[in-house]
Design a protein around this motif. Structure first.
Motif, PDB file in Angstrom:
ATOM      1  N   PRO A   1      38.065  49.837 -58.308  1.00  0.00           N
ATOM      2  CA  PRO A   1      38.208  48.922 -59.451  1.00  0.00           C
ATOM      3  C   PRO A   1      39.649  48.503 -59.718  1.00  0.00           C
ATOM      4  CG  PRO A   1      37.381  51.095 -60.161  1.00  0.00           C
ATOM      5  CD  PRO A   1      37.452  51.126 -58.687  1.00  0.00           C
ATOM      6  N   ILE A   2      40.600  49.391 -59.419  1.00  0.00           N
ATOM      7  CA  ILE A   2      42.015  49.012 -59.626  1.00  0.00           C
ATOM      8  C   ILE A   2      42.387  47.901 -58.647  1.00  0.00           C
ATOM      9  CG2 ILE A   2      44.415  49.794 -59.579  1.00  0.00           C
ATOM     10  CD1 ILE A   2      43.479  52.607 -60.174  1.00  0.00           C
ATOM     11  N   VAL A   3      41.992  48.088 -57.396  1.00  0.00           N
ATOM     12  CA  VAL A   3      42.298  47.071 -56.371  1.00  0.00           C
ATOM     13  C   VAL A   3      41.686  45.734 -56.793  1.00  0.00           C
ATOM     14  CG1 VAL A   3      41.932  46.407 -53.954  1.00  0.00           C
ATOM     15  CG2 VAL A   3      42.451  48.786 -54.518  1.00  0.00           C
ATOM     16  N   LYS A   4      40.445  45.792 -57.263  1.00  0.00           N
ATOM     17  CA  LYS A   4      39.752  44.563 -57.665  1.00  0.00           C
ATOM     18  C   LYS A   4      40.516  43.862 -58.801  1.00  0.00           C
ATOM     19  CE  LYS A   4      35.164  42.920 -58.634  1.00  0.00           C
ATOM     20  NZ  LYS A   4      33.936  43.180 -59.306  1.00  0.00           N
ATOM     21  N   ARG A   5      40.933  44.665 -59.771  1.00  0.00           N
ATOM     22  CA  ARG A   5      41.628  44.085 -60.931  1.00  0.00           C
ATOM     23  C   ARG A   5      42.964  43.461 -60.511  1.00  0.00           C
ATOM     24  NH1 ARG A   5      41.636  48.518 -64.085  1.00  0.00           N
ATOM     25  NH2 ARG A   5      43.875  48.883 -63.975  1.00  0.00           N
ATOM     26  N   ILE A   6      43.693  44.160 -59.652  1.00  0.00           N
ATOM     27  CA  ILE A   6      44.998  43.613 -59.234  1.00  0.00           C
ATOM     28  C   ILE A   6      44.791  42.338 -58.408  1.00  0.00           C
ATOM     29  CG2 ILE A   6      47.109  44.074 -57.930  1.00  0.00           C
ATOM     30  CD1 ILE A   6      46.876  46.992 -58.642  1.00  0.00           C
ATOM     31  N   ARG A   7      43.754  42.363 -57.575  1.00  0.00           N
ATOM     32  CA  ARG A   7      43.489  41.167 -56.765  1.00  0.00           C
ATOM     33  C   ARG A   7      43.142  39.967 -57.637  1.00  0.00           C
ATOM     34  NH1 ARG A   7      40.252  43.994 -51.774  1.00  0.00           N
ATOM     35  NH2 ARG A   7      42.134  44.503 -50.585  1.00  0.00           N
ATOM     36  N   GLN A   8      42.375  40.230 -58.692  1.00  0.00           N
ATOM     37  CA  GLN A   8      41.981  39.117 -59.584  1.00  0.00           C
ATOM     38  C   GLN A   8      43.206  38.446 -60.203  1.00  0.00           C
ATOM     39  OE1 GLN A   8      39.296  41.277 -62.082  1.00  0.00           O
ATOM     40  NE2 GLN A   8      37.476  40.572 -61.002  1.00  0.00           N
ATOM     41  N   MET A   9      44.267  39.219 -60.337  1.00  0.00           N
ATOM     42  CA  MET A   9      45.482  38.664 -60.965  1.00  0.00           C
ATOM     43  C   MET A   9      46.422  38.050 -59.926  1.00  0.00           C
ATOM     44  SD  MET A   9      46.436  41.423 -63.908  1.00  0.00           S
ATOM     45  CE  MET A   9      46.594  42.813 -62.841  1.00  0.00           C
ATOM     46  N   SER A  10      46.106  38.249 -58.646  1.00  0.00           N
ATOM     47  CA  SER A  10      47.044  37.826 -57.600  1.00  0.00           C
ATOM     48  C   SER A  10      46.860  36.349 -57.251  1.00  0.00           C
ATOM     49  CB  SER A  10      46.834  38.684 -56.346  1.00  0.00           C
ATOM     50  OG  SER A  10      47.496  38.099 -55.265  1.00  0.00           O
ATOM     51  N   PRO A  11      47.946  35.596 -57.171  1.00  0.00           N
ATOM     52  CA  PRO A  11      47.835  34.186 -56.765  1.00  0.00           C
ATOM     53  C   PRO A  11      47.463  34.056 -55.289  1.00  0.00           C
ATOM     54  CG  PRO A  11      50.141  34.808 -57.013  1.00  0.00           C
ATOM     55  CD  PRO A  11      49.331  35.988 -57.458  1.00  0.00           C
ATOM     56  N   LEU A  12      47.576  35.170 -54.548  1.00  0.00           N
ATOM     57  CA  LEU A  12      47.276  35.114 -53.108  1.00  0.00           C
ATOM     58  C   LEU A  12      45.782  35.255 -52.825  1.00  0.00           C
ATOM     59  CD1 LEU A  12      50.064  37.571 -51.871  1.00  0.00           C
ATOM     60  CD2 LEU A  12      50.114  35.077 -51.797  1.00  0.00           C
ATOM     61  N   TYR A  13      45.009  35.652 -53.872  1.00  0.00           N
ATOM     62  CA  TYR A  13      43.598  35.986 -53.655  1.00  0.00           C
ATOM     63  C   TYR A  13      42.687  35.016 -54.392  1.00  0.00           C
ATOM     64  CZ  TYR A  13      39.261  38.716 -53.902  1.00  0.00           C
ATOM     65  OH  TYR A  13      37.961  39.132 -53.820  1.00  0.00           O
ATOM     66  N   SER A  14      41.578  34.624 -53.708  1.00  0.00           N
ATOM     67  CA  SER A  14      40.576  33.790 -54.367  1.00  0.00           C
ATOM     68  C   SER A  14      39.292  34.599 -54.498  1.00  0.00           C
ATOM     69  CB  SER A  14      40.329  32.526 -53.532  1.00  0.00           C
ATOM     70  OG  SER A  14      39.040  32.038 -53.791  1.00  0.00           O
ATOM     71  N   GLU A  15      38.848  34.816 -55.731  1.00  0.00           N
ATOM     72  CA  GLU A  15      37.624  35.587 -55.945  1.00  0.00           C
ATOM     73  C   GLU A  15      36.420  34.815 -55.424  1.00  0.00           C
ATOM     74  OE1 GLU A  15      37.243  36.898 -59.973  1.00  0.00           O
ATOM     75  OE2 GLU A  15      36.022  38.600 -59.383  1.00  0.00           O
ATOM     76  N   GLU A  16      36.512  33.479 -55.548  1.00  0.00           N
ATOM     77  CA  GLU A  16      35.396  32.611 -55.116  1.00  0.00           C
ATOM     78  C   GLU A  16      35.056  32.837 -53.645  1.00  0.00           C
ATOM     79  OE1 GLU A  16      35.879  28.319 -55.767  1.00  0.00           O
ATOM     80  OE2 GLU A  16      36.401  28.981 -57.808  1.00  0.00           O
ATOM     81  N   THR A  17      36.098  32.846 -52.819  1.00  0.00           N
ATOM     82  CA  THR A  17      35.848  32.984 -51.373  1.00  0.00           C
ATOM     83  C   THR A  17      36.009  34.429 -50.904  1.00  0.00           C
ATOM     84  OG1 THR A  17      38.161  32.559 -50.902  1.00  0.00           O
ATOM     85  CG2 THR A  17      36.693  30.643 -50.894  1.00  0.00           C
ATOM     86  N   ASP A  18      36.416  35.315 -51.808  1.00  0.00           N
ATOM     87  CA  ASP A  18      36.762  36.691 -51.458  1.00  0.00           C
ATOM     88  C   ASP A  18      37.702  36.694 -50.247  1.00  0.00           C
ATOM     89  OD1 ASP A  18      36.899  39.447 -51.416  1.00  0.00           O
ATOM     90  OD2 ASP A  18      35.151  39.642 -50.104  1.00  0.00           O
TER      91      ASP A  18
ATOM     92  N   ALA B   1      41.824  34.754 -48.863  1.00  0.00           N
ATOM     93  CA  ALA B   1      43.133  34.211 -49.230  1.00  0.00           C
ATOM     94  C   ALA B   1      42.972  32.947 -50.055  1.00  0.00           C
ATOM     95  CB  ALA B   1      43.928  33.920 -47.972  1.00  0.00           C
ATOM     96  N   ALA B   2      43.800  32.863 -51.103  1.00  0.00           N
ATOM     97  CA  ALA B   2      43.787  31.654 -51.922  1.00  0.00           C
ATOM     98  C   ALA B   2      44.523  30.560 -51.168  1.00  0.00           C
ATOM     99  CB  ALA B   2      44.485  31.931 -53.254  1.00  0.00           C
ATOM    100  N   GLU B   3      44.071  29.328 -51.386  1.00  0.00           N
ATOM    101  CA  GLU B   3      44.811  28.224 -50.775  1.00  0.00           C
ATOM    102  C   GLU B   3      45.980  27.914 -51.679  1.00  0.00           C
ATOM    103  OE1 GLU B   3      43.226  24.374 -49.603  1.00  0.00           O
ATOM    104  OE2 GLU B   3      41.607  25.531 -48.658  1.00  0.00           O
ATOM    105  N   ILE B   4      47.162  28.136 -51.194  1.00  0.00           N
ATOM    106  CA  ILE B   4      48.325  27.873 -52.057  1.00  0.00           C
ATOM    107  C   ILE B   4      48.794  26.446 -51.785  1.00  0.00           C
ATOM    108  CG2 ILE B   4      50.673  28.584 -52.646  1.00  0.00           C
ATOM    109  CD1 ILE B   4      49.912  31.389 -52.010  1.00  0.00           C
ATOM    110  N   THR B   5      48.770  25.635 -52.826  1.00  0.00           N
ATOM    111  CA  THR B   5      49.140  24.230 -52.649  1.00  0.00           C
ATOM    112  C   THR B   5      50.656  24.094 -52.713  1.00  0.00           C
ATOM    113  OG1 THR B   5      49.078  23.837 -54.998  1.00  0.00           O
ATOM    114  CG2 THR B   5      47.021  23.471 -53.811  1.00  0.00           C
TER     115      THR B   5
END
Ligand code: PLP
Length: 403
Positions: free
Chosen positions: A372-389, A391-395
């Motif tokens: 759960p800690i990993v999940k929470r930190i990932r949710q806050m990370s600009p590098l991560y997209s929860e939608e696609t589980d 890498a986030a697309e960084i524009t």
């Protein structure tokens, strides 16, 4: 809340029997071991007894043991001492890119004073190539220094084979065995080693004390000039209480090695499996088999190791991350970078290093709390997209949004 300590590669708690043995040399036998009167005699015989114990740990003779103030001093003494002694014969040293700073920074210093150093690279498991080592040896090579086991990943190097290569080429061989001590027998004869470093506080002994094995016949320029201590090889009145503690810690390490290795390996494997099965996007860093039995280093993609570390600390869980905080900025681990990890994966790594007092309950608690800690930190990370589980697309505008 019970605190859980999973950072034994940083330091280990002093065993109560070690602390008790040391206490006598603060309170009762406080004499100077160099004094010939009554006050020094007890200290002198304690020093000699401790030297015998450390020599038994190395399988060497007592005169081949030099007491030091730390693993760092042992490494410095081995490298600078050989370099200065052998300078007329050659100026080339071989080491690896993944050594502890006690070796790496000493090599950097020696480079500034006229020595040449080859830093051997490692593969994705953190392992070096013996062929590359052989190819690096030149007529002017005076020393090979390769650690027995890496402190960050636990990868264990083929010390015996490296020793054979060094000996066949008439080159001295030093190994930093600070992390291997207590987990593998350190038989210097069997391992073909000329110099070996250990440190008290990694084997349930005190901090601020260590030992350097120097094979009989190998001459070193001393690092600390002073009195006739340590057969003129290291000046300074001996730290009797800590040396007594080191001697006893070595004896206990040998006595308990088999049992302890079995215990920490069982728990480490349970932790590794539990964490990697319950958390997506993880990667094990280090050799899958040739690894310290107590160590697992895992990268958690899309997270910052330091953030993870602080979250775990709030729950009473002590670990360590693959970044070193140098003057306020986070440097990714040189070991993980040398293994080919990206800066992101290196920053997202956590080292768990287990010890004798850890229990199955400790491990199960960490396995339960981490995902759960990993999940929470990932949710806050600009590098991560929860939608696609993933890498986030960084524009482009995101990237430029740094003022
Ligand atoms: N070498 C290795 C591999 C280490 O892990 C350490 C400490 O972490 C040292 C050397 C330095 O030992 P000390 O802390 O006794 O100076």
């Amino acid at each position: 809340m019970k605190n859980i300590y999973l950072d034994h590669n940083a330091t280990t708690p002093v065993l109560p029997e070690v602390a008790d043995a040391m206490d006598t040399y603060f309170r009762k036998e406080w004499g100077n071991p160099s004094s010939i009167h009554w006050a020094g005699r007890g200290a002198k015989s304690a020093l000699s007894e401790a030297r015998d114990k450390v020599a038994a740990f190395f399988n060497c003779t007592p005169v081949e043991v030099i007491f030091t103030s730390s693993g760092t001093e042992g490494d410095n003494h081995a490298l600078k001492g050989v370099a200065l002694q052998k300078q007329p014969k050659g100026n080339h040293i071989i080491t690896t890119a993944v050594e502890h700073p006690a070796v790496l920074k000493t090599c950097k210093y020696l480079e500034k004073t006229g020595f040449e150093v080859t830093y051997l690279g490692v593969d994705q498991d953190g392992m070096l190539s013996l062929d590359e080592l052989k190819a690096a040896i030149r007529p002017e090579t005076i020393l090979i220094s390769v650690m027995y086991a890496n402190n960050e990943t636990g990868t264990v190097f083929p010390i015996k084979e490296i020793g054979e290569i060094a000996r066949a080429n008439k080159v001295l061989f030093h190994t930093d065995a600070v992390q291997a001590a207590g987990k593998f027998p350190l038989d210097v004869k069997e391992l073909n080693v000329d110099l070996m470093t250990i440190s008290g506080h990694k084997i349930y002994g005190p901090k601020g004390v260590g030992a350097l094995f120097v094979r009989r016949g190998v001459r070193l320029v001393p690092m600390i000039h002073g009195g006739h201590h340590e057969r003129n090889r290291r000046g300074g009145t001996e730290n009797v209480a800590c040396i007594v503690g080191l001697g006893l810690a070595c004896e206990i390490a040998t006595r308990d090695m088999e049992k302890e290795v079995e215990h920490v390996r069982f728990l480490r494997d349970r932790l590794e499996k539990g964490l990697m099965e319950n958390t997506p996007h993880t990667k094990l860093n280090g050799h899958p088999e040739l690894r310290l039995p107590n160590t697992t280093n895992i990268s958690f993609e899309f997270i910052e190791g330091e953030g993870m570390l602080l979250n775990l600390d709030m729950l009473g869980i002590a670990t360590s991350s693959g970044s070193a905080c140098t003057s306020g900025s986070l440097e990714p681990s040189h070991v993980l970078l040398a293994m080919g990890l990206t800066h992101e994966m290196s920053h997202g790594s956590i080292r768990f290093s287990l010890g004798r007092s850890n229990t199955e309950e400790d491990i199960d608690r960490v396995i339960e709390l981490m995902p759960p800690i990993v999940k929470r930190i990932r949710q806050m990370s600009p590098l991560y997209s929860e939608e696609t589980d993933g890498a986030a697309e960084i524009t482009y505008s995101d990237k430029c949004n740094v003022k």
